[in-house]
Scaffold this active site. Structure first.
Site, PDB file in Angstrom:
ATOM      1  N   HIS A 132      -2.947   6.874   2.562  1.00 54.38           N
ATOM      2  CA  HIS A 132      -3.457   5.637   1.986  1.00 54.38           C
ATOM      3  C   HIS A 132      -4.806   5.338   2.620  1.00 54.38           C
ATOM      4  CE1 HIS A 132      -4.181   1.485   1.259  1.00 54.38           C
ATOM      5  NE2 HIS A 132      -3.766   1.090   2.441  1.00 54.38           N
TER       6      HIS A 132
ATOM      7  N   CYS B  82       0.809  -1.215   0.000  1.00 54.10           N
ATOM      8  CA  CYS B  82       0.000   0.000   0.000  1.00 54.10           C
ATOM      9  C   CYS B  82       0.842   1.264   0.000  1.00 54.10           C
ATOM     10  CB  CYS B  82      -0.935  -0.005   1.210  1.00 54.10           C
ATOM     11  SG  CYS B  82      -2.007  -1.458   1.284  1.00 54.10           S
TER      12      CYS B  82
ATOM     13  N   ASN C  99     -10.431   0.056  -0.078  1.00 54.59           N
ATOM     14  CA  ASN C  99      -8.972   0.113   0.028  1.00 54.59           C
ATOM     15  C   ASN C  99      -8.371  -0.454  -1.252  1.00 54.59           C
ATOM     16  OD1 ASN C  99      -6.252  -0.455   0.524  1.00 54.59           O
ATOM     17  ND2 ASN C  99      -6.591  -1.073   2.635  1.00 54.59           N
TER      18      ASN C  99
END
Length: 348
Positions: A267, A123, A298
């Site tokens: 993020h 990520c 996500n």
């Protein structure tokens, strides 16, 4: 006497010149997720902040989503694809080891003789790639570079896994990096903690899976493919422990203060992590905080450019604003930098 080695033409400052994203056509509400994981819409929203997420169709591949986002970023920047000297593509969900998605993307864009490679930093991949691309442009290795964050995480999801199935999603974002009159990409603050690899990981390597397949074929049994797994509480504890310092370092490295930050774009991992960071960093009340996770889920390496685009498209932030980016996740790895927000394509 041996002749000296000549150096490339360097540039003092770089900036993000344009941004584009691609969001999958299919938007999946919590109501489509809850039965398989024995959950509820309220539980998902309370735990993560997610209301809907994008799931890619069969024709929405890593390369095709990257291509759509890249074309929009190039349009916004006004840079001809032929001027791109490097492509740095962040992904953790490319299901083949070669060729790299970056190399295929270069060909799809009609770019010849372009350095292109993939970055696997989970990520944090977009911020890792942004730092790498900015360095390439600064050093003269490329006049312009294309950075892409892209994921098809639904390819790696067990739809019955209560820890992951409601969180991860698909999408792509891209930016063009090039010379600037003033600094537009601050020094990176980054690091990793390999002792925390079990927090987010693929649950078996392909060697183990191939052995299981061979045994199943020999005995008439069955095998279970690898899936991504996550220990949510472990990730949360790590994030709130390590990321405050990482964010402060990125701000200090850029020579600004929290009061100078117009937008915080972390993020999009979990709204609770974002809220915890905002509290400890003590941004001014007028600092905009990205919350694209509520609509996009996500999307790992794609989440920061997608969240950046959502703020610009909605008008909550504007080109020229100062933003703090911070990516964190599998590795465990983190990276962040202060940037000047770019224009987005009219078609974004």
């Amino acid at each position: 006497m041996t002749a000296g080695i000549s150096t490339a033409s360097t540039t003092d400052h770089v900036g993000i010149l344009g941004l584009g994203v691609y969001r999958p056509r299919r938007s999946v509400p919590n109501s489509e997720i809850i039965e398989a994981i024995d959950s509820s819409d309220e539980w998902i929203q309370t735990r993560s902040g997610i209301k809907t997420r994008g799931f890619a169709g069969d024709d929405e591949t890593i390369v095709s989503m990257s291509l759509a986002a890249a074309r929009k970023a190039l349009e916004a920047s006004g840079v001809d694809p032929a001027q791109i000297g490097a492509i740095v593509l962040a992904t953790s969900s490319m299901l083949v080891l070669g060729p790299s998605a970056g190399a295929v993307l270069a060909t799809e864009l009609g770019i010849e003789n372009c350095a292109a490679f993939d970055v696997g930093a989970g990520c944090a991949g977009f911020c890792y790639s942004l730092a790498t691309a900015a360095g390439l442009v600064r050093s003269g290795a490329a006049k312009y570079a294309l950075v892409v964050g892209v994921e098809r995480l639904t390819d790696l999801l067990d739809p019955t896994d209560r820890s992951c199935a409601f969180i991860f999603a698909d999408g792509a974002g891209a930016v063009v990096i090039g010379p600037s009159d003033v600094e537009g990409v601050g020094p990176v603050s980054w690091g990793s903690d390999g002792s925390q690899t079990t927090a987010i990981k693929q649950d078996k390597d392909f060697g183990q899976y191939f052995d299981e397949v061979a045994e199943a074929e020999a005995t008439g049994g069955t095998s279970v493919r690898p899936y991504i797994r996550m220990n949510g509480p472990a990730v949360f504890r790590w994030a709130i422990t390590f990321l405050e310092k990482a964010c402060r370092d990125a701000i200090d490295n850029a020579g600004v203060t929290p009061e100078d930050i117009d937008a915080f774009i972390p993020h999009q991992a979990n709204s609770r992590i974002t809220e915890a960071l905002v509290r400890v960093l003590k941004f001014p009340d007028n600092t905009v905080v990205a919350n694209d996770i509520s609509q996009s889920g996500n999307t790992s390496a794609a989440s920061i450019p997608m969240a950046m685009e959502e703020l610009l498209r909605s008008g909550e932030a504007k080109p020229g604003d100062t933003a703090l980016l911070m990516g964190f996740g599998a590795g465990l790895a983190y990276a962040g930098q202060v940037v000047t927000l770019p224009p987005i394509a009219a078609s974004a």
